[in-house]
Design an enzyme around this catalytic site. Structure first.
Site, PDB file in Angstrom:
ATOM      1  N   ASP A 183     -18.096  34.525   8.957  1.00  0.00           N
ATOM      2  CA  ASP A 183     -18.023  33.479   9.987  1.00  0.00           C
ATOM      3  C   ASP A 183     -17.005  32.465   9.497  1.00  0.00           C
ATOM      4  O   ASP A 183     -17.108  31.979   8.372  1.00  0.00           O
ATOM      5  CB  ASP A 183     -19.390  32.814  10.179  1.00  0.00           C
ATOM      6  CG  ASP A 183     -19.445  32.009  11.476  1.00  0.00           C
ATOM      7  OD1 ASP A 183     -18.503  31.231  11.736  1.00  0.00           O
ATOM      8  OD2 ASP A 183     -20.424  32.160  12.229  1.00  0.00           O
TER       9      ASP A 183
ATOM     10  N   ALA B 244     -26.533  30.777  15.438  1.00  0.00           N
ATOM     11  CA  ALA B 244     -27.975  30.823  15.735  1.00  0.00           C
ATOM     12  C   ALA B 244     -28.531  32.242  15.581  1.00  0.00           C
ATOM     13  O   ALA B 244     -29.510  32.471  14.865  1.00  0.00           O
ATOM     14  CB  ALA B 244     -28.219  30.291  17.142  1.00  0.00           C
TER      15      ALA B 244
ATOM     16  N   CYS C  16      -4.584  24.665  44.124  1.00  0.00           N
ATOM     17  CA  CYS C  16      -4.424  23.587  45.117  1.00  0.00           C
ATOM     18  C   CYS C  16      -5.681  22.728  45.233  1.00  0.00           C
ATOM     19  O   CYS C  16      -5.605  21.532  45.501  1.00  0.00           O
ATOM     20  CB  CYS C  16      -4.033  24.167  46.474  1.00  0.00           C
ATOM     21  SG  CYS C  16      -2.345  24.792  46.449  1.00  0.00           S
TER      22      CYS C  16
END
Length: 967
Positions: free
Chosen positions: A464, A439, A592
């Site tokens: 890219d 973008a 946990c």
């Protein structure tokens, strides 16, 4: 043409990232809004582009003018062959390609009152003041929302009038906050205390509602109540003295309340303006520019033209006109004294039309148009003025001549009008590296092309490694539906070549990092004039920052998150670098909490993601691809080696399926294990009525007491899980899957699930500290014999590689691959275990896929600011105060600009040392140390390379003697 309107489905594949900014309700309101955009020069086309990408019902482009040379410096959908043609008609064809859901038409007639009634929102650009007032009065009295946007060289103006009663449904766009309650007093104040795990984050005036309160049940599901905050963990609600006694528990959640805002019409707001300040260092500037823009309209009305670029006589006349306008004021608009220097600058550059200023004001104006359609976010109240005079020469007395800035009948005329022809020559020679073509990358390339960057001897190298996906099309505006699956960098490069054929641009498909330093080597970096980042992750940003510091190259850094955006400019020897400051790390969820005590949907979604990796990716990777796997696994702490080896043993031996039916059996047994057996074991260890050592209920506060689920083929969620899990399991073994639901039901009815009896002596850790202590405890492990057994049972790496076992990489955007089906079902089943409200697929995808919400408006505005900094860098600005780091939040709206932070002297300092001697031999350590003594009068006490210590003053003599003569 795909339909838009009330009954239209929202295409989540296309609008995915924007939906996370606006939400479904706002998108639906946009889909019933018709928008008129008048004036198709650079600013008009920018607004139109953003609004069309956004997905309104329809856009009409209005312009009675024809394309001229001066338009080409920022109107990216006009080409040289379009000169003399109507701007709206030419632009319509190219703008219509942006979004097949939005019909785009052009109109070249007069804007009569009757014609205007067809629209919910009217946006005027490039219009006269008389027309603005006429249309403004008509729109105000007929319930049509009006936006006036204008740019003049380095100056911008924006005005909003959304009527006398505009309801905003969500003023900031933030997720509603929620907190767990530890206490509520029964008295006239009704003080609520939250658990001290985290601050509640509420503000006085917020409205909240309650759920799961035990005892004081009158609060559960009550109408939203206004609160007054008393501290970071406390707030008061109302008189609770008549309520039942509070016992325990409860969740308080913020409620977004609608807010009604009243706007004045343009004509009445001109005399009594309310200003939105964009830069607090220029606090008095809006009032001055309010007069200046009115004077420009008067000048244009008188001469049928704008002041000539850098004409001193025109500047003097504009000052005189501004004085007249100011003298005629009776309301708060009147200025005590006009700043003549500012008005003269306005006159000198007013004929200019700059792509970066249009990108910034156009991004803001388009966002305001979306606010007008949706009632989402707070509008600009009501005037906004902006200038970027720091882009002009830093020399105090610098004044360009009329000749330097006169039109040349070339595409850069409107930029030359502001900066003269010399800057144009400099821009053409620039060699820039753009990292990323998403973008931000697309917007940067568009502006580069319009500005003429690398349009001569220079070059833009864009890299890219990604391919184009459907969800990119909503904001990466250089791409079209037929480009999906093509490489981003090549497609973007070809698209900007269409906008300006003279830009020299090369597309690469490389990831930047240590792996590509042979490509992006010393020669490459030393040939650059600068780097622009258009990245989506911090690691790559920090890598590029280190490279730019090493090679002393300027870096333009920017990023967006929904309506928030930031710009940082890094200048060698002047500013700090990107890595000089860092955001605090993201808070991770305790192990946990994930394993046994979830209390929020974020916990169950992360658990589901971990399940996905642990079932369908890691076993295959561990088993097949790493010869050192066993050696590395055995070094893990505590019970982890056994857990990892058991998982691999299961995948290669005990659970290995041979057919689709085997995969269904595995999925059904795994469902039973996770949503019934494990929960029963947990409740066996900690029964619902368990008390802690202090006598408090164990299951309270953040610990929610779970209940086991019973499987049913009539339950859609249960069936979704089995279908997704069985198909993914089949995929990972290269077996064919199935989507036949009725056949799956039949198979499931014949499966016998082993009976489960909870075991005693199973240890379940209550906190991460307890888990760490258990892992750290030294001594012979009880599981050593099982470990030895597994080492002999597991096939060798060579034998394992014969198995058809392929790791599955999580991909959130493919609706057919079962990945999100599994995540949604796995998470929501666990949420049901713990009575946590479930999340739909859309929300699950955001959290589990770690999606960054994004919208085209923010990107356009941010990149406009980046390119203003680029103009300063190319001119060679040297003063810290000339540069601007920027932060914005278009939802609030809020803007903050600041000077970059000056450097710590060590960041850019370096010693250039020639490692090869005149005789061609490499310098020894002794010669290196002597060089610093003789050349710099410095004694080196320590010398390292990476993590290796090469020399230190405390080194043993024998070791030192051995090293001193090494190269």
């Amino acid at each position: 043409m795909a339909k838009n309107g009330n009954d239209a489905e929202i295409d989540e594949g296309l609008y995915s990232r924007q939906l996370y900014v606006l939400g479904h309700e706002a998108m639906k309101r946009m889909q019933i809004s018709n928008i008129l955009i008048s004036g198709l020069r650079g600013l008009g086309v920018e607004i139109a582009k953003n609004v069309i990408l956004g997905g309104v019902k329809s856009v009409t482009l209005h312009d009675q003018g024809v394309a001229e040379w001066k338009d080409l410096s920022s109107q990216f959908y006009l080409r040289e062959e379009d000169l003399g043609k109507n701007r709206a008609e030419v632009s319509q064809l190219r703008l219509a390609e942006l979004n097949s859901y939005v019909p785009v038409t052009s109109f070249t007639g007069a804007l009569t009152n009757e014609y205007l009634t067809k629209f919910q929102v009217v946006v005027l650009t490039n219009s006269s003041l008389d027309e603005q007032i006429r249309i403004g009065d008509f729109c105000h009295s007929n319930g049509i929302k009006l936006i006036v946007a204008d740019t003049r060289g380095l100056f911008g103006q924006l005005f909003c009038d959304f009527g006398e009663e505009m309801t905003m449904f969500d003023v900031n766009g933030e997720q509603p906050l929620s907190a767990m309650i530890s206490m509520i007093t029964k008295d006239s104040a009704g003080v609520v205390t939250c658990l001290d795990e985290a601050r509640h984050g509420f503000e006085s005036g917020d409205f909240v509602t309650f759920t799961e309160v035990q005892g004081m049940t009158e609060l559960n599901g009550c109408d939203p109540v206004e609160i007054k905050t008393l501290g970071p963990y406390t707030f008061s609600i109302c008189d609770t003295s008549s309520f039942s006694d509070y016992v325990r528990g409860g969740i308080v959640t913020q409620v977004k309340m609608p807010k009604t805002v009243a706007f004045k019409s343009l004509s009445s707001s001109m005399a009594e303006p309310e200003f939105m300040v964009t830069d607090f260092a220029k606090f008095d500037r809006p009032g001055q520019l309010h007069m200046g823009f009115q004077a420009l309209h008067a000048f244009e009305k008188k001469h049928s033209r704008l002041p000539k670029p850098w004409s001193q006589s025109d500047a003097d006349e504009l000052v005189a006109l501004a004085e007249e306008v100011n003298a005629a004021q009776s309301g708060s608009a009147k200025q005590e004294q006009l700043d003549q220097a500012i008005i003269k600058k306005l006159s000198c550059v007013a004929a200019g039309d700059l792509a970066p200023i249009n990108a910034f004001i156009g991004g803001l104006a388009a966002q305001e148009a979306m606010k007008a359609c949706t009632g989402k976010f707070m509008p600009i109240m009501q005037w906004l003025y902006f200038d970027a005079l720091e882009c002009l020469s830093e020399a105090e007395d610098a004044v360009l001549t009329e000749e330097e800035c006169a039109p040349r009948n070339c595409r850069y005329d409107s930029q030359i009008a502001v900066f003269g022809s010399k800057l144009q020559e400099l821009l053409a020679k620039q060699r820039y590296f753009l990292v990323g073509a998403g973008a931000i990358g697309c917007e940067l390339l568009k502006n580069f092309a319009m500005m003429g960057l690398a349009s001569g001897e220079g070059e833009v190298i864009v890299t890219d490694m990604d391919t184009i996906e459907k969800s990119n099309l909503n904001r990466q505006f250089l791409f079209r539906p037929w480009d999906v699956t093509k490489m981003k960098s090549e497609t973007a490069a070809a698209a900007v070549k269409q906008m300006n054929p003279s830009i020299r641009i090369t597309g690469h498909q490389n990831r930047v990092g240590t792996d590509t330093e042979k490509v992006y080597d010393d020669d490459f970096f030393e040939s650059l004039d600068g780097v622009a980042n258009a990245l989506d992750n911090v690691d790559a940003r920090m890598y590029m920052d280190r490279r730019c510091v090493y090679y002393c190259k300027p870096l333009l850094e920017s990023g967006t998150l929904g309506t928030k955006g930031n710009v940082q400019v890094v200048i060698p020897f002047l500013t700090e670098s990107y890595s000089s400051s860092q955001d605090p790390p993201e808070k991770s969820i305790p192990i946990c909490t994930l394993k046994n005590f979830p209390n929020a949907i974020e916990h169950t979604l992360q658990w589901a993601r971990d399940e996905f990796e642990g079932l369908f990716k890691q076993p295959a990777e561990n088993a097949l691809q790493d010869p050192k796997f066993m050696e590395r696994t055995l070094k893990l702490p505590g019970a982890q080696p056994l857990e990892v080896l058991e998982a691999v043993y299961k995948s290669l031996v005990t659970d290995k399926p041979r057919s689709w039916e085997d995969c269904v059996v595995w999925a059904r047994n795994h469902w039973q294990c996770q949503y019934n057996n494990n929960i029963r074991q947990l409740l066996h260890n900690f029964p619902p009525d368990q008390l802690t050592s202090s006598g408090a209920p164990f299951w309270s506060g953040p610990k929610r007491c779970p209940h086991p689920l019973e499987f049913s083929t009539n339950n859609d969620l249960h069936m979704d899980y089995i279908m997704a899990a069985a198909n993914l399991f089949a995929q990972s073994y290269g077996l064919p899957g199935s989507t036949e639901r009725s056949a799956l039901t039949k198979l499931l009815q014949d499966i016998k699930v082993p009976e489960f009896v909870p075991k005693s002596g199973i240890k379940i850790h209550v906190s991460d500290q307890e888990l760490q202590n258990a892992n750290a405890s030294v001594g012979k492990r009880s599981d050593d014999s099982r470990l030895e057994e597994l080492k002999t049972l597991l096939p060798s790496t060579e034998a394992a590689s014969q198995f058809k076992l392929c790791p599955i990489d999580f991909e959130k955007d493919d609706e057919t691959n079962f990945h999100m089906d599994f995540i949604v079902a796995a998470s929501n089943l666990r949420a049901e275990n713990y009575d946590i409200p479930p999340a739909d697929r859309h929300k699950s995808k955001l959290i589990a896929g770690k999606i960054i919400p994004a919208i085209a408006t923010t990107t356009a505005a941010v990149v406009g600011l980046v390119c203003l900094e680029l103009l300063k860098i190319v001119q060679g600005h040297k003063k810290l105060e000339s540069f601007k780091n920027g932060f914005m939040n278009l939802a609030l709206p809020f803007f903050a600009f600041s000077e970059p932070i000056a450097i710590d002297w060590t960041l850019w300092d370096r010693f250039e040392v020639k490692g090869i001697q005149p005789n061609g031999e490499e310098m020894t350590l002794r010669q290196f140390l002597d060089y610093f003594k003789n050349e710099h009068k410095l004694e080196i006490t320590m010398l390292s390379q990476g993590v290796s210590m090469l020399y230190s003053f405390f080194m043993p003599a024998a070791k030192l003697k051995e090293r001193l003569d090494l190269p």
